[in-house]
Design a protein around this motif. Structure first.
Motif, PDB file in Angstrom:
ATOM      1  N   ARG A  61       1.101  -1.289  -0.072  1.00  0.00           N
ATOM      2  CA  ARG A  61      -0.080   0.122  -0.219  1.00  0.00           C
ATOM      3  C   ARG A  61       0.977   1.397   0.336  1.00  0.00           C
ATOM      4  O   ARG A  61       0.394   2.376   0.156  1.00  0.00           O
ATOM      5  CB  ARG A  61      -0.622  -0.296   0.807  1.00  0.00           C
ATOM      6  CG  ARG A  61      -1.814  -1.170   1.478  1.00  0.00           C
ATOM      7  CD  ARG A  61      -3.402  -1.136   2.217  1.00  0.00           C
ATOM      8  NE  ARG A  61      -3.493   0.452   2.511  1.00  0.00           N
ATOM      9  CZ  ARG A  61      -4.951   0.647   2.567  1.00  0.00           C
ATOM     10  NH1 ARG A  61      -4.898   0.004   3.913  1.00  0.00           N
ATOM     11  NH2 ARG A  61      -5.655   1.678   2.015  1.00  0.00           N
ATOM     12  N   LEU A  94      -0.264  -3.081  -9.487  1.00  0.00           N
ATOM     13  CA  LEU A  94      -1.901  -2.600  -9.548  1.00  0.00           C
ATOM     14  C   LEU A  94      -1.298  -1.109  -8.388  1.00  0.00           C
ATOM     15  O   LEU A  94      -2.286  -0.260  -7.925  1.00  0.00           O
ATOM     16  CB  LEU A  94      -2.664  -3.904  -9.140  1.00  0.00           C
ATOM     17  CG  LEU A  94      -4.416  -3.247  -8.717  1.00  0.00           C
ATOM     18  CD1 LEU A  94      -4.394  -2.661 -10.409  1.00  0.00           C
ATOM     19  CD2 LEU A  94      -4.972  -4.079  -8.695  1.00  0.00           C
ATOM     20  N   THR A 139     -10.405   6.827 -15.476  1.00  0.00           N
ATOM     21  CA  THR A 139     -12.229   6.727 -15.085  1.00  0.00           C
ATOM     22  C   THR A 139     -12.727   8.431 -15.310  1.00  0.00           C
ATOM     23  O   THR A 139     -11.966   8.839 -16.169  1.00  0.00           O
ATOM     24  CB  THR A 139     -12.781   5.928 -13.262  1.00  0.00           C
ATOM     25  OG1 THR A 139     -13.789   6.584 -13.820  1.00  0.00           O
ATOM     26  CG2 THR A 139     -11.600   7.951 -13.030  1.00  0.00           C
ATOM     27  N   ASP A 141     -15.757   8.716 -14.954  1.00  0.00           N
ATOM     28  CA  ASP A 141     -17.127   8.592 -13.830  1.00  0.00           C
ATOM     29  C   ASP A 141     -17.141  10.267 -13.274  1.00  0.00           C
ATOM     30  O   ASP A 141     -18.448  10.317 -12.426  1.00  0.00           O
ATOM     31  CB  ASP A 141     -16.758   7.652 -12.925  1.00  0.00           C
ATOM     32  CG  ASP A 141     -17.295   6.341 -13.601  1.00  0.00           C
ATOM     33  OD1 ASP A 141     -17.426   6.367 -15.321  1.00  0.00           O
ATOM     34  OD2 ASP A 141     -16.923   4.890 -13.254  1.00  0.00           O
ATOM     35  N   MET A 142     -16.241  10.179 -12.959  1.00  0.00           N
ATOM     36  CA  MET A 142     -16.559  12.395 -11.637  1.00  0.00           C
ATOM     37  C   MET A 142     -15.951  13.335 -13.149  1.00  0.00           C
ATOM     38  O   MET A 142     -16.053  14.668 -12.408  1.00  0.00           O
ATOM     39  CB  MET A 142     -15.208  12.229 -11.580  1.00  0.00           C
ATOM     40  CG  MET A 142     -14.774  11.077 -10.386  1.00  0.00           C
ATOM     41  SD  MET A 142     -16.566  11.087  -9.190  1.00  0.00           S
ATOM     42  CE  MET A 142     -16.135   9.605  -8.509  1.00  0.00           C
ATOM     43  N   ALA A 149      -7.470   5.315 -11.169  1.00  0.00           N
ATOM     44  CA  ALA A 149      -8.564   5.625 -10.924  1.00  0.00           C
ATOM     45  C   ALA A 149      -7.740   4.673  -9.565  1.00  0.00           C
ATOM     46  O   ALA A 149      -7.492   5.076  -8.457  1.00  0.00           O
ATOM     47  CB  ALA A 149      -9.895   4.892 -11.411  1.00  0.00           C
ATOM     48  N   HIS A 150      -8.447   3.615  -9.674  1.00  0.00           N
ATOM     49  CA  HIS A 150      -8.006   2.532  -8.250  1.00  0.00           C
ATOM     50  C   HIS A 150      -6.915   2.040  -8.846  1.00  0.00           C
ATOM     51  O   HIS A 150      -5.826   1.527  -7.616  1.00  0.00           O
ATOM     52  CB  HIS A 150      -8.961   1.442  -8.368  1.00  0.00           C
ATOM     53  CG  HIS A 150     -10.445   1.919  -7.982  1.00  0.00           C
ATOM     54  ND1 HIS A 150     -10.568   1.889  -5.977  1.00  0.00           N
ATOM     55  CD2 HIS A 150     -11.494   2.095  -8.639  1.00  0.00           C
ATOM     56  CE1 HIS A 150     -11.484   2.283  -6.138  1.00  0.00           C
ATOM     57  NE2 HIS A 150     -12.186   2.219  -7.676  1.00  0.00           N
TER      58      HIS A 150
ATOM     59  N   THR B 133     -17.311  -0.831  -6.114  1.00  0.00           N
ATOM     60  CA  THR B 133     -15.818   0.153  -6.382  1.00  0.00           C
ATOM     61  C   THR B 133     -16.032   0.905  -7.181  1.00  0.00           C
ATOM     62  O   THR B 133     -14.931   0.956  -7.485  1.00  0.00           O
ATOM     63  CB  THR B 133     -15.312  -0.504  -5.599  1.00  0.00           C
ATOM     64  OG1 THR B 133     -15.097  -2.152  -6.826  1.00  0.00           O
ATOM     65  CG2 THR B 133     -14.793  -2.033  -4.240  1.00  0.00           C
ATOM     66  N   LEU B 135     -16.290   3.570  -9.597  1.00  0.00           N
ATOM     67  CA  LEU B 135     -16.594   5.042  -9.426  1.00  0.00           C
ATOM     68  C   LEU B 135     -18.287   5.872  -9.944  1.00  0.00           C
ATOM     69  O   LEU B 135     -18.680   6.013  -8.271  1.00  0.00           O
ATOM     70  CB  LEU B 135     -15.619   5.878 -10.047  1.00  0.00           C
ATOM     71  CG  LEU B 135     -14.112   5.315  -9.402  1.00  0.00           C
ATOM     72  CD1 LEU B 135     -13.469   7.450  -9.637  1.00  0.00           C
ATOM     73  CD2 LEU B 135     -13.903   5.159  -7.692  1.00  0.00           C
ATOM     74  N   ALA B 186     -12.167   9.640  -4.128  1.00  0.00           N
ATOM     75  CA  ALA B 186     -13.799   8.375  -4.198  1.00  0.00           C
ATOM     76  C   ALA B 186     -12.110   7.376  -3.791  1.00  0.00           C
ATOM     77  O   ALA B 186     -12.370   6.216  -3.264  1.00  0.00           O
ATOM     78  CB  ALA B 186     -13.596   8.181  -5.446  1.00  0.00           C
ATOM     79  N   ARG B 187     -10.891   7.431  -4.359  1.00  0.00           N
ATOM     80  CA  ARG B 187      -9.644   5.900  -4.351  1.00  0.00           C
ATOM     81  C   ARG B 187      -9.513   5.776  -3.024  1.00  0.00           C
ATOM     82  O   ARG B 187      -9.474   4.720  -2.781  1.00  0.00           O
ATOM     83  CB  ARG B 187      -8.638   6.428  -5.148  1.00  0.00           C
ATOM     84  CG  ARG B 187      -7.554   5.502  -5.196  1.00  0.00           C
ATOM     85  CD  ARG B 187      -6.277   6.704  -5.922  1.00  0.00           C
ATOM     86  NE  ARG B 187      -4.842   5.023  -5.871  1.00  0.00           N
ATOM     87  CZ  ARG B 187      -4.607   4.533  -6.654  1.00  0.00           C
ATOM     88  NH1 ARG B 187      -4.678   4.978  -8.222  1.00  0.00           N
ATOM     89  NH2 ARG B 187      -3.452   4.193  -6.533  1.00  0.00           N
ATOM     90  N   LEU B 190     -12.450   4.546  -1.183  1.00  0.00           N
ATOM     91  CA  LEU B 190     -12.605   2.631  -1.496  1.00  0.00           C
ATOM     92  C   LEU B 190     -11.942   1.784  -1.345  1.00  0.00           C
ATOM     93  O   LEU B 190     -11.463   0.442  -1.026  1.00  0.00           O
ATOM     94  CB  LEU B 190     -13.266   3.029  -3.169  1.00  0.00           C
ATOM     95  CG  LEU B 190     -14.943   3.677  -3.149  1.00  0.00           C
ATOM     96  CD1 LEU B 190     -15.141   4.019  -4.650  1.00  0.00           C
ATOM     97  CD2 LEU B 190     -15.522   2.568  -2.660  1.00  0.00           C
ATOM     98  N   ALA B 191     -10.935   2.449  -0.691  1.00  0.00           N
ATOM     99  CA  ALA B 191      -9.088   1.721  -0.484  1.00  0.00           C
ATOM    100  C   ALA B 191      -8.986   1.162   0.661  1.00  0.00           C
ATOM    101  O   ALA B 191      -9.254  -0.102   0.879  1.00  0.00           O
ATOM    102  CB  ALA B 191      -7.858   2.307  -0.716  1.00  0.00           C
ATOM    103  N   GLU B 192      -9.846   1.786   1.560  1.00  0.00           N
ATOM    104  CA  GLU B 192      -9.645   1.707   2.985  1.00  0.00           C
ATOM    105  C   GLU B 192     -10.667  -0.094   3.102  1.00  0.00           C
ATOM    106  O   GLU B 192     -10.671  -0.974   3.605  1.00  0.00           O
ATOM    107  CB  GLU B 192     -11.000   2.943   3.659  1.00  0.00           C
ATOM    108  CG  GLU B 192      -9.894   3.859   3.604  1.00  0.00           C
ATOM    109  CD  GLU B 192      -8.501   3.438   4.588  1.00  0.00           C
ATOM    110  OE1 GLU B 192      -8.466   1.885   5.579  1.00  0.00           O
ATOM    111  OE2 GLU B 192      -7.361   4.135   4.201  1.00  0.00           O
ATOM    112  N   VAL B 195      -9.949  -2.796   1.166  1.00  0.00           N
ATOM    113  CA  VAL B 195      -8.804  -3.323   1.999  1.00  0.00           C
ATOM    114  C   VAL B 195      -9.104  -4.654   3.451  1.00  0.00           C
ATOM    115  O   VAL B 195      -8.935  -5.399   3.861  1.00  0.00           O
ATOM    116  CB  VAL B 195      -7.507  -3.015   2.475  1.00  0.00           C
ATOM    117  CG1 VAL B 195      -6.482  -2.251   1.427  1.00  0.00           C
ATOM    118  CG2 VAL B 195      -8.175  -2.175   3.848  1.00  0.00           C
ATOM    119  N   ASN B 222     -10.620  -0.867 -10.034  1.00  0.00           N
ATOM    120  CA  ASN B 222     -11.622  -2.119  -9.056  1.00  0.00           C
ATOM    121  C   ASN B 222     -11.729  -3.132  -9.789  1.00  0.00           C
ATOM    122  O   ASN B 222     -11.664  -3.892  -8.087  1.00  0.00           O
ATOM    123  CB  ASN B 222     -12.721  -0.353  -9.126  1.00  0.00           C
ATOM    124  CG  ASN B 222     -13.154  -1.355 -10.087  1.00  0.00           C
ATOM    125  OD1 ASN B 222     -12.999  -0.843 -11.633  1.00  0.00           O
ATOM    126  ND2 ASN B 222     -14.552  -1.766 -10.110  1.00  0.00           N
TER     127      ASN B 222
END
Lengths: 162, 728
Positions: A61, A94, A139, A141-142, A149-150, B133, B135, B186-187, B190-192, B195, B222
């Protein structure tokens, strides 16, 4: 190869062409700390000392860069095919915001069908998994396109020419 | 539909146009433009679509065997496959999986199938926390709203409205303004959740029977995290997602992003053969563990799909890969989005098939009329589904479903082959042939009457004809009557049978006369058969039996001419399209093929004559006249609008062509009170294109009857059929 590098650029992936002996230096050049990675398969060269392998979930992380091999490159799409492995190619490519993918120029195939023909055998014989990754995560989406994004915000390909 | 229901529907649509229309239009039109650009880069787009279609046809045909093969592969890999009969069955299974691992939190990547099952509600009833997840899906979860698009669920929300929502709900320390701010916020949030989660739920775009591999097409990463960060992976997919082999994924991977959002490929195509081989990640204990600790459950959902497989008309729906091309290419969807053009779960053109098969006709009936049959989605669909046909068939079933028990009372008393309970609005528009014949016979009285405000009020109230629309003006002398007095062409080069469609014969007679004059000038003898009703009007209302009767009459009248060596020429593009496309479903194969092969759109035919040596000087000289041309939606689907452009260009006209998907009138659609606003909203795009500095002083021409009527309402200047420009 020209098609591959042209398409990498289309998808905002920077790249370095290098010989196997220079891979460690090339990785070092494009890596920010803390960096994590997996040992590279034979022929793809070595990781630099600064890249930690076998990260814990917390290190995963916190890492800024993740360095992994790519099993294939796909010229038509500038894609890196990232295998799912026990040493963690999938999470390491990732979670960090910067991904460095190392691929042999000999493993760059022309099109999607060539890649899937290679993967089909692997999946049937050994229950393998892989991700066809093209550019950074993104993304819209915003309300506008945002890179990162992730997954990674930036991707760098190191193409190893034996 | 009652008058009140029409009012409610009109208000609902007006509300959506005002609140969501701009955001939906900007996004869907962007996706649609992207699709055209992206598929143009493919070496052989059509071949790829055919390959994808063939794989789906084969897979659905062999589905039970493929599911058996898949089960074997999944079990060999160490997972389980559960075939759920319906939503309750699927939800029960997933709840049990979560309970078995003592899970109290679930993260999900985007899955329309779990929306269909309402899986989140089922899990939350067990006090399990469920977090989306993706977005877009997460924004909707926070806002408690429904998706408005099957791929980009929150397109109806602007950046500003998302910023407002996040600020209100989360009261963040920092200012959230840009899309990047919102995404990073948001990232982190959502990361919290990811995990901490016990179970990861994903959908699957495709599942291959040979290896048990599933493909997940995503961009955010995601889905990758959902699978990697949790030890227990549950994939939920419709049973139709199974295809034979990994290699079969190739055309779909190449087509799905291009067809949907216009991306050559999405960032990630995960090809997972679960349980996946990554180490497990225990974020609490900060430990990794062996991949062997991972668990995998594949839940394949029937929920009506196996019955759809047995249904000759709905079966094609199962080929759908949920790319959203039919939504993005749909002029009506571009304006109203999935909150109007959608059912319980699915939205856009193909949703009629899904909702009819999964939920039932009543749900499909709520939005099915928003498909006008313009057919622009047909070429956009990567697996070539005849989406307008599915909409037509379902409309027919809806018509028949209402008050069916009273059919015997009044059958035979109506001018069509439809059930007594048919909506009077549909009956009115579906029987336009009766109206047109009566209209001409009694013109001009019929026109005076229809213009009276009292009649317009009654028409609006009882059959829902919007009083803001001008009604067609019937001509006293029909085209056939006019043509009967024409002197014969001496020594003609070819013999043509000009189809005097209802509009050309009764309303837009001038374009018919121009067509006759143009053809005769090129050395062709023209005759007009005694048949005018093509069946297009009843077909558009879902009155299939009546459409079939008309098609049979047309074939009876025209096929002998074709067999005698005469060519059939059609002025009205929607009727030409009918001969080429829908008659395949309405006539026997031989007669359909004879008529389709022997018929030509009028400019296609003129082009052919000129290419074969006819003298272009016999037609009008364009002399550089500046023209703005709007081709017809169905004409464009068949690719024949290019003939009009080519002929006008050859004759010296300076032509600019619109690039909107449809004018918005679409036959009777724009006349209907409940759809007037969406029809005009669609038309505005066309009006804008014809009102720029470059186009505002151009002569406006359009091929379709309804396009001309729409243009008359949209623009101050008149419009006409292009054949009127070129006829001597």
């Amino acid at each position: 190869m020209d098609r591959f590098t042209e398409r990498l650029a289309d998808f905002d992936v920077s790249y370095t062409l290098t010989a196997p002996d220079d891979v460690a230096a090339a990785i070092e050049d494009v890596t920010t700390q803390p960096a994590i990675g997996v040992e590279l398969p034979d022929g793809l060269g070595d990781l630099p000392e600064s890249v930690e392998t076998d990260p814990s979930p917390a290190e995963l992380r916190e890492a800024s860069t993740g360095v992994t091999e790519a099993r294939l490159g796909i010229a038509d799409y500038g894609s890196l095919v990232l295998p799912t492995t026990a040493d963690g190619v999938e999470p390491i490519s990732l979670f960090p915001e910067h991904h460095v993918g190392v691929v042999s120029s000999e493993d760059v195939v022309p099109g999607m069908a060539d890649a899937l023909a290679d993967l089909g055998e692997c999946f049937r014989d050994a229950s393998g998994s892989a991700v066809v990754a093209t550019g950074p995560s993104a993304t819209a989406d915003m309300g506008a396109l945002v890179k990162g994004a992730h997954g990674p915000k930036t991707v760098h390909a190191i193409i190893v020419e034996p | 539909m009652t008058g009140n229901a029409r009012t409610t529907k009109a208000e609902h649509i007006r509300h959506l146009l005002e609140t969501e229309g701009d955001a939906v239009a900007a996004n869907t039109q962007g996706f649609n433009d992207g699709r055209y650009e992206s598929v143009a880069d493919l070496e052989d787009y059509e071949a790829l679509k055919e390959e994808a279609r063939a794989i789906k046809e084969d897979a659905i045909e062999r589905l039970p065997d493929l599911v058996d093969e898949l089960r074997e592969a999944v079990e060999e890999n160490g997972g389980t496959l559960y075939l759920a009969d319906d939503a309750a069955d699927a939800n029960r299974y997933v709840r049990d999986v979560v309970a078995d691992v003592d899970g109290d939190s679930v993260v999900k990547s985007k899955s329309m199938t779990t929306e269909e099952l309402e899986l989140n509600d089922a899990l939350e009833a067990d006090d399990v926390e469920v977090v989306e997840t993706d977005l877009g899906e997460w924004v909707l979860q926070v806002a408690d709203e429904a998706p408005s698009h099957i791929v980009a669920p929150a397109i109806h929300k602007s950046r500003e409205s998302i910023a407002e929502l996040f600020t209100e709900v989360f009261d963040p320390d920092e200012d959230l303004e840009t899309a990047a701010d919102l995404t990073m916020f948001a990232r982190r949030k959502l990361a919290e959740k990811i995990v901490d989660a016990d179970v990861g739920v994903t959908g699957a775009n495709f599942v291959t029977a040979d290896s048990g591999t599933m493909a997940l097409v995503t961009s955010e990463g995601n889905a990758r995290k959902t699978v990697t960060a949790t030890d227990t992976h549950v994939a939920v997919a419709g049973v139709e997602k199974v295809i034979p082999s990994v290699e079969d994924l190739a055309p779909f991977v190449e087509l799905i992003g291009r067809s949907g959002t216009g991306q050559d490929i999405t960032s990630y195509v995960s090809l997972l053969t679960p349980p996946v081989g990554s180490p497990t990640l225990d974020f609490d204990a900060d430990e990794t563990g062996p991949a062997a600790d991972r668990e995998f459950h594949l839940v394949l959902v029937d929920n009506g799909r196996m019955d759809m497989r047995e249904d000759d008309d709905l079966r094609e729906t199962l080929y759908c890969i949920r790319c959203s091309a039919c939504s993005n290419s749909c002029a009506n969807f571009q304006q109203v989005g999935g909150h109007a053009f959608g059912g319980e779960t699915y939205s856009g053109g193909i949703a009629t098939g899904w909702e009819a098969g999964i939920e039932g006709l009543d749900v499909a009936a709520e939005f099915n009329d928003l498909c006008t049959g313009c057919s622009r989605c047909v070429n956009a669909c990567p697996v070539g589904i005849d989406i307008p046909w599915i909409n037509t068939v379902v409309r027919d079933r809806v018509n028949r479903g209402e008050d069916a028990e009273f059919d015997w009372l009044v059958d035979g008393l109506v001018p069509d082959a439809e059930p007594a309970g048919l909506d009077p609005q549909k009956r009115l528009f579906g029987n336009f042939s009766t109206l047109a014949k009566l209209g001409s016979a009694t013109a001009p009285v019929s026109n005076w009457l229809s213009d009276l405000s009292v009649s317009r009020g009654l028409m609006e109230r009882f059959v829902g004809v919007d009083r803001r629309r001008d009604l067609p003006t019937f001509q006293r002398e029909t085209l056939r009557e006019w043509a009967a007095d024409r002197p014969p062409v001496r020594n003609p080069d070819r013999q043509v049978v000009l189809f005097p469609d209802l509009y050309t014969n009764h309303v837009q007679v001038e374009r018919g006369k121009a067509a006759v004059r143009a053809l005769e000038a090129l050395g062709v003898a023209v005759r007009l058969p005694d048949v005018t009703a093509s069946g297009r009007a009843p077909l558009s209302q879902g009155m299939l039996a009546t459409a079939r009767e008309h098609a049979t009459d047309v074939a009876d009248a025209l096929v002998p001419h074709v067999e005698a060596g005469r060519d059939v020429v059609v002025v009205e593009p929607s009727d030409y399209a009918l001969f080429q496309r829908e008659y395949e479903r309405l006539l026997d194969e031989d007669r359909y093929e004879t008529l389709a092969d022997g018929s030509y759109e009028v400019f296609e035919y003129v082009y052919g004559l000129l290419a074969n040596g006819a003298d272009a000087d016999a037609l009008a000289d364009g002399s550089g006249e500046r023209v703005a041309y709007h081709s017809h939606c169905q004409q464009r689907t068949l690719g024949v609008e290019t003939y009009t452009e080519a002929v006008l260009d050859d004759l010296g006209f300076d032509v600019v062509t619109s690039d909107v998907e449809c004018c918005g009138m679409a036959g009777s659609f724009g006349y209907k009170r409940e759809y007037y606003d969406v029809s005009m909203a669609v038309g505005e795009d066309l009006a804008t294109q014809f009102s720029t500095d470059e186009t505002v002083d151009r002569t406006v021409v359009a091929s379709g009857t309804s396009c001309l009527e729409q243009l008359d309402d949209l623009l101050a200047r008149p419009s006409k059929h292009p054949i009127e420009l070129v006829a001597p």
